[in-house]
Design an enzyme around this catalytic site. Structure first.
Site, mmCIF file in Angstrom:
data_model
loop_
_atom_site.group_PDB
_atom_site.id
_atom_site.type_symbol
_atom_site.label_atom_id
_atom_site.label_comp_id
_atom_site.label_asym_id
_atom_site.label_seq_id
_atom_site.Cartn_x
_atom_site.Cartn_y
_atom_site.Cartn_z
ATOM 1 N N ARG A 115 0.940 -1.305 -0.089
ATOM 2 C CA ARG A 115 -0.069 -0.038 0.151
ATOM 3 C C ARG A 115 1.055 1.379 0.003
ATOM 4 O O ARG A 115 2.163 1.129 0.528
ATOM 5 C CB ARG A 115 -0.932 -0.028 1.127
ATOM 6 C CG ARG A 115 -1.981 -1.322 1.400
ATOM 7 C CD ARG A 115 -2.823 -1.227 2.723
ATOM 8 N NE ARG A 115 -3.448 -2.492 2.677
ATOM 9 C CZ ARG A 115 -3.091 -3.579 3.160
ATOM 10 N NH1 ARG A 115 -1.956 -3.711 3.794
ATOM 11 N NH2 ARG A 115 -4.051 -4.498 3.294
ATOM 12 N N LYS A 175 -1.528 -2.141 7.576
ATOM 13 C CA LYS A 175 -3.184 -2.187 7.960
ATOM 14 C C LYS A 175 -3.535 -3.357 8.790
ATOM 15 O O LYS A 175 -4.398 -3.005 9.670
ATOM 16 C CB LYS A 175 -4.122 -2.171 6.614
ATOM 17 C CG LYS A 175 -5.410 -2.165 6.709
ATOM 18 C CD LYS A 175 -6.203 -1.975 5.718
ATOM 19 C CE LYS A 175 -7.666 -1.839 5.604
ATOM 20 N NZ LYS A 175 -8.235 -1.730 4.513
ATOM 21 N N HIS A 207 -4.543 2.471 -4.916
ATOM 22 C CA HIS A 207 -3.982 1.294 -5.035
ATOM 23 C C HIS A 207 -3.759 0.624 -6.305
ATOM 24 O O HIS A 207 -3.818 -0.646 -6.436
ATOM 25 C CB HIS A 207 -5.410 0.523 -4.406
ATOM 26 C CG HIS A 207 -5.214 0.218 -2.820
ATOM 27 N ND1 HIS A 207 -4.838 1.353 -2.188
ATOM 28 C CD2 HIS A 207 -5.722 -0.676 -2.072
ATOM 29 C CE1 HIS A 207 -4.641 0.975 -0.735
ATOM 30 N NE2 HIS A 207 -5.192 -0.497 -0.593
ATOM 31 N N ARG A 226 -0.710 -1.324 -6.476
ATOM 32 C CA ARG A 226 -0.648 -2.679 -5.774
ATOM 33 C C ARG A 226 -1.616 -3.721 -6.400
ATOM 34 O O ARG A 226 -1.337 -4.990 -6.574
ATOM 35 C CB ARG A 226 -1.324 -2.178 -4.555
ATOM 36 C CG ARG A 226 -1.982 -3.495 -3.476
ATOM 37 C CD ARG A 226 -2.292 -2.875 -2.262
ATOM 38 N NE ARG A 226 -2.941 -3.784 -1.141
ATOM 39 C CZ ARG A 226 -2.292 -4.682 -0.241
ATOM 40 N NH1 ARG A 226 -0.950 -4.531 -0.319
ATOM 41 N NH2 ARG A 226 -2.912 -5.477 0.350
ATOM 42 N N HIS A 262 -3.094 -9.849 3.268
ATOM 43 C CA HIS A 262 -4.660 -9.900 3.627
ATOM 44 C C HIS A 262 -4.800 -10.710 4.911
ATOM 45 O O HIS A 262 -4.117 -11.946 4.711
ATOM 46 C CB HIS A 262 -5.208 -10.452 2.299
ATOM 47 C CG HIS A 262 -5.291 -9.496 1.313
ATOM 48 N ND1 HIS A 262 -5.467 -9.781 -0.156
ATOM 49 C CD2 HIS A 262 -5.299 -7.991 1.346
ATOM 50 C CE1 HIS A 262 -5.602 -8.787 -0.796
ATOM 51 N NE2 HIS A 262 -5.406 -7.497 -0.250
ATOM 52 N N TYR A 270 -8.383 -11.662 -7.363
ATOM 53 C CA TYR A 270 -7.523 -11.648 -8.498
ATOM 54 C C TYR A 270 -7.295 -13.098 -8.959
ATOM 55 O O TYR A 270 -6.585 -13.214 -10.265
ATOM 56 C CB TYR A 270 -5.850 -11.414 -7.833
ATOM 57 C CG TYR A 270 -5.925 -10.145 -7.149
ATOM 58 C CD1 TYR A 270 -5.678 -8.739 -8.233
ATOM 59 C CD2 TYR A 270 -5.791 -9.925 -6.043
ATOM 60 C CE1 TYR A 270 -5.868 -7.502 -7.456
ATOM 61 C CE2 TYR A 270 -5.644 -8.714 -5.135
ATOM 62 C CZ TYR A 270 -5.893 -7.485 -6.017
ATOM 63 O OH TYR A 270 -5.655 -6.216 -5.117
#
Length: 337
Positions: free
Chosen positions: A198, A221, A273, A276, A299, A308
């Protein structure tokens, strides 16, 4: 008064074995009245169904205050979420928290949608409000079920995650070098493109977190430290940048403005983003493992990374390879015309 005969000959029972739990009934005979009284007393003694604890009368705003004091400091966005919850309580009319219902929230949501509110924003608000009840119940601050536990979020159309082509990447960096006054924009963008970080994670890098062929992102995050391998040439360039220009400054606005100036078409809300997404998309298209990608991107949920998966070179090819059409090829070989 417990049992009293009425003028018409019937018998009235009026008994309060426990304060706040009163029984009244009119019966034909004194014996029936006595048995009813005894039954009321015995049931309350053997299997009490009342509660001496007073009903929780705190309003929703008071519960949010309590949640903020006990829990918000554990969240990266605690202050911002507190402000949003305060606004939500006001919009709901600040009801007694225990009396809030799913129907009341659904009515608020319907009005907000009609006024043009973003459905995803409303889903976030529902999740935040649910969390207030869940956290306080886990902590023992409330003893009743979450009144919103059965309220479903709005079903949203999944958005395609935009990524840049090779030509667009070249064009973007040409615009960055020609437009941005600070050299930090190009380097932070290169780190995001090379690692899937990020923007804020890449921007927070310091020289001591770039070594041994790895970059280490600490203030993430997901609150987890993760280290990503990088090309030796990129490591050399990053350390050289720190030596000549110092640590990164906050340059996201400059990147967003430059991306807009590049005229590269992107869906709303994906500019910060896009690098990314480009890393992740290229990783999958080149045959990268989806579980490895989850760890690289940081994640917590595999479902986030699975967005994805459709880009994998073999995605859905099994539909052709193993589907029934292959069993009936002779049917198509003989197809007229």
């Amino acid at each position: 008064m417990a049992i009293e005969q009425l003028p018409d000959g019937r018998w009235r029972v009026d008994v309060e074995p426990i304060k706040g739990k009163r029984f009244r009934k009119t019966l034909k005979t004194k014996g029936e009245a006595q048995r009813f009284e005894a039954t009321c007393r015995s049931k309350l003694i053997e299997t009490p169904t009342w509660s001496l604890k007073p009903t929780d009368r705190r309003r929703l705003s008071e519960l949010i205050d309590r949640w903020a004091m006990l829990h918000s400091h554990t969240l990266a966005d605690g202050d911002a979420r507190r402000r949003l919850l305060d606004e939500l309580a006001k919009a709901l009319g600040d009801p007694v928290a225990i009396r809030l219902t799913g129907n009341a929230y659904a009515e608020y949501r319907a009005k907000a949608l009609a006024a043009g509110a973003n459905p995803k924003t409303l889903n976030n608000r529902l999740g935040y409000l649910r969390s207030v009840y869940n956290v306080l119940r886990q902590l023992g601050d409330i003893d009743y079920a979450n009144p919103l536990e059965n309220t479903r979020p709005l079903r949203l159309q999944e958005k395609e995650l935009a990524y840049l082509t090779s030509a667009q990447v070249d064009h973007l960096f040409a615009v960055i070098h020609g437009r941005c006054r600070t050299p930090h924009v190009a380097m932070v963008a290169a780190i995001c493109l090379a690692t899937g970080a990020r923007w804020g994670e890449a921007q927070a890098l310091t020289p001591e977190r770039v070594r041994d062929g790895l970059v280490t992102f600490a203030n993430t995050k997901g609150k987890r430290v993760r280290s990503i391998p990088i090309d030796p040439l990129l490591q050399q360039r990053i350390l050289g940048h720190f030596k000549h220009h110092g640590t990164f400054s906050n340059c996201l606005n400059s990147f967003d403005q430059t991306l807009a100036a590049s005229k590269i078409p992107l869906p709303a809300g994906q500019s910060s983003h896009v690098l990314r997404h480009t890393f992740a998309s290229r990783f999958v298209m080149n045959g990268g493992n989806i579980l490895t990608l989850q760890r690289i991107l940081g994640h917590q949920s595999l479902a986030m990374t699975m967005r994805y998966a459709h880009l994998a070179p073999d995605h859905l090819q099994d539909a052709v390879r193993y589907g029934p059409v292959s069993d009936f090829r002779q049917f198509f070989d003989s197809w007229p015309g």
